[in-house]
Write a protein that holds these residues in place. Structure first.
Motif, PDB file in Angstrom:
ATOM      1  N   CYS A  72       6.399  -7.270   3.818  1.00  0.00           N
ATOM      2  CA  CYS A  72       5.340  -7.817   2.843  1.00  0.00           C
ATOM      3  C   CYS A  72       5.332  -9.551   3.137  1.00  0.00           C
ATOM      4  N   VAL A  73       4.224 -10.007   2.957  1.00  0.00           N
ATOM      5  CA  VAL A  73       4.007 -11.580   3.089  1.00  0.00           C
ATOM      6  C   VAL A  73       3.607 -12.223   1.941  1.00  0.00           C
ATOM      7  N   SER A  74       3.704 -11.479   0.935  1.00  0.00           N
ATOM      8  CA  SER A  74       3.311 -11.717  -0.508  1.00  0.00           C
ATOM      9  C   SER A  74       1.720 -12.395  -0.419  1.00  0.00           C
ATOM     10  N   CYS A  75       0.853 -11.724   0.357  1.00  0.00           N
ATOM     11  CA  CYS A  75      -0.299 -12.411   0.479  1.00  0.00           C
ATOM     12  C   CYS A  75      -1.240 -12.215  -0.954  1.00  0.00           C
ATOM     13  N   GLN A  76      -0.674 -11.116  -1.766  1.00  0.00           N
ATOM     14  CA  GLN A  76      -1.159 -10.691  -3.005  1.00  0.00           C
ATOM     15  C   GLN A  76      -2.689  -9.791  -3.121  1.00  0.00           C
ATOM     16  N   CYS A  78      -2.916  -6.908  -2.470  1.00  0.00           N
ATOM     17  CA  CYS A  78      -2.622  -5.320  -3.217  1.00  0.00           C
ATOM     18  C   CYS A  78      -2.764  -5.575  -4.676  1.00  0.00           C
ATOM     19  N   ILE A  89       3.204  -9.878  -8.396  1.00  0.00           N
ATOM     20  CA  ILE A  89       3.801 -10.624  -7.321  1.00  0.00           C
ATOM     21  C   ILE A  89       4.323 -11.887  -7.783  1.00  0.00           C
ATOM     22  N   CYS A 127      -3.434  -3.527   2.438  1.00  0.00           N
ATOM     23  CA  CYS A 127      -2.291  -4.193   2.968  1.00  0.00           C
ATOM     24  C   CYS A 127      -2.496  -4.494   4.432  1.00  0.00           C
ATOM     25  N   ILE A 132       3.274  -1.721   2.381  1.00  0.00           N
ATOM     26  CA  ILE A 132       3.363  -0.945   1.036  1.00  0.00           C
ATOM     27  C   ILE A 132       2.679   0.557   1.480  1.00  0.00           C
TER      28      ILE A 132
HETATM   29  S1  SF4 Z   1      -0.969  -6.483   0.487  1.00  0.00           S
HETATM   30 FE1  SF4 Z   1       0.793  -6.597  -1.112  1.00  0.00          FE
HETATM   31  S2  SF4 Z   1       2.319  -5.431   0.066  1.00  0.00           S
HETATM   32 FE2  SF4 Z   1       0.693  -6.021   1.728  1.00  0.00          FE
HETATM   33  S3  SF4 Z   1       1.421  -7.870   2.341  1.00  0.00           S
HETATM   34 FE3  SF4 Z   1      -0.067  -8.476   0.848  1.00  0.00          FE
HETATM   35  S4  SF4 Z   1       1.203  -8.750  -1.116  1.00  0.00           S
HETATM   36 FE4  SF4 Z   1       2.730  -7.576   0.450  1.00  0.00          FE
END
Ligand code: SF4
Ligand code: SF4
Length: 173
Positions: A72-76, A78, A89, A127, A132
């Protein structure tokens, strides 16, 4: 006004014995099946578990790559796509001593509120890092309080473990 006429019952039907016998036949059939061991009423859970029906998606968890790194790169993404807003997150940085520090991010915290999740699978689909997943073996979700059903990052990784997948972006570095 519509008048619904009562059906005319024959004298046999008025005895109610045929209906009574039909019901009793079902009871007897289950009784014999139970005595002969054909049906099991009780499962010794958790040692015995029911088969998971096909089509069950599972519950969302976080997974790591084969080297134990967070995908996970915490792109947010999801978090934004989740219809009931079950995901929250707190984005963070990769530790300074990591060779990938300042290259990528990782979640400082990651929560999924399982009292809100509707098991739709959108988080898995959106994702970009294959971080995830809804894993079918994660069906036994319970807790004594609402707080226990708020899965944090540690719990999500403990449930997800390692899931080898094609995206291994650090593999050749
Ligand atoms: S979509 Fe969610 S689980 Fe996937 S990298 Fe981004 S923050 Fe992480
Ligand atoms: S499965 Fe659906 S509801 Fe549950 S966390 Fe993922 S996007 Fe949200």
């Amino acid at each position: 006004m519509i008048v619904v006429r009562r059906p005319d019952l024959s004298w046999v039907e008025q005895l109610y014995l045929p209906g009574f016998w039909e019901g009793l036949k079902i009871t007897l059939r289950h009784f014999v099946a139970r005595l002969s061991g054909k049906t099991h009423i009780t499962l010794q859970y958790p040692e015995e578990r029911p088969p998971i029906p096909p089509g069950y998606r599972g519950a969302p968890v976080l997974v790591k790559d084969e080297e134990g790194r967070e995908k996970c790169v915490s792109c947010q993404l999801c978090e934004f796509i989740c219809p009931p807003r079950a995901i929250r997150i707190d984005p963070g940085d990769i530790p300074e001593d990591s060779p990938y520090a300042k290259v990528e991010k990782a979640p400082k915290e990651f929560w999924i509120d399982m009292t809100r999740c509707i098991f739709c699978g959108y988080c898995e689909e959106v994702c970009p890092e294959e971080a995830i997943f809804l894993l079918p073996q994660t069906y036994s979700l319970n807790g004594r309080s609402r707080g226990e059903l708020l899965h944090d990052k540690a719990k999500l990784y403990a449930m997800g473990g390692v899931l080898p997948r094609p995206i291994r972006k650090w593999a050749n570095k």
